[in-house]
Design a protein around this motif. Structure first.
Motif, mmCIF file in Angstrom:
data_model
loop_
_atom_site.group_PDB
_atom_site.id
_atom_site.type_symbol
_atom_site.label_atom_id
_atom_site.label_comp_id
_atom_site.label_asym_id
_atom_site.label_seq_id
_atom_site.Cartn_x
_atom_site.Cartn_y
_atom_site.Cartn_z
ATOM 1 N N ARG A 178 2.162 1.735 -3.444
ATOM 2 C CA ARG A 178 1.281 2.246 -4.569
ATOM 3 C C ARG A 178 0.823 3.598 -3.883
ATOM 4 N N ILE A 179 0.702 4.008 -2.899
ATOM 5 C CA ILE A 179 0.449 5.516 -2.523
ATOM 6 C C ILE A 179 1.592 6.451 -2.954
ATOM 7 N N LEU A 182 0.936 -1.197 0.060
ATOM 8 C CA LEU A 182 -0.110 0.026 0.133
ATOM 9 C C LEU A 182 0.731 1.167 0.075
#
Length: 71
Positions: free
Chosen positions: A17-18, A14
């Motif tokens: 991806r952020i 995550l």
């Protein structure tokens, strides 16, 4: 313009991806800033100056798109 990053064989978490999303957003904002600045500067020129450069007012947006996005 949409940027898609594909990394095969790696499962991004995550946080990655952020981070990628934020980098793409920053890149898109930078390119749009170049586009707007180019349009602003070309629109500030007189018709005579544009003629001397071989540019018509109708092509300003296309020139700004090329400058910012390379298309």
């Amino acid at each position: 313009m949409a940027n898609v990053s594909v990394i095969s064989g790696t499962d991004l978490g995550l946080a990655e991806r952020i981070g990628a999303f934020l980098r793409n957003l920053q890149d898109a904002r930078g390119r749009y800033k170049v586009y707007r600045q180019t349009v602003k500067e070309l629109n500030a020129l007189s018709d005579r100056d544009l003629y001397d450069l071989g540019i018509s007012r109708a092509s300003i947006n296309a020139i700004a798109t090329e400058a910012a996005y390379g298309q």
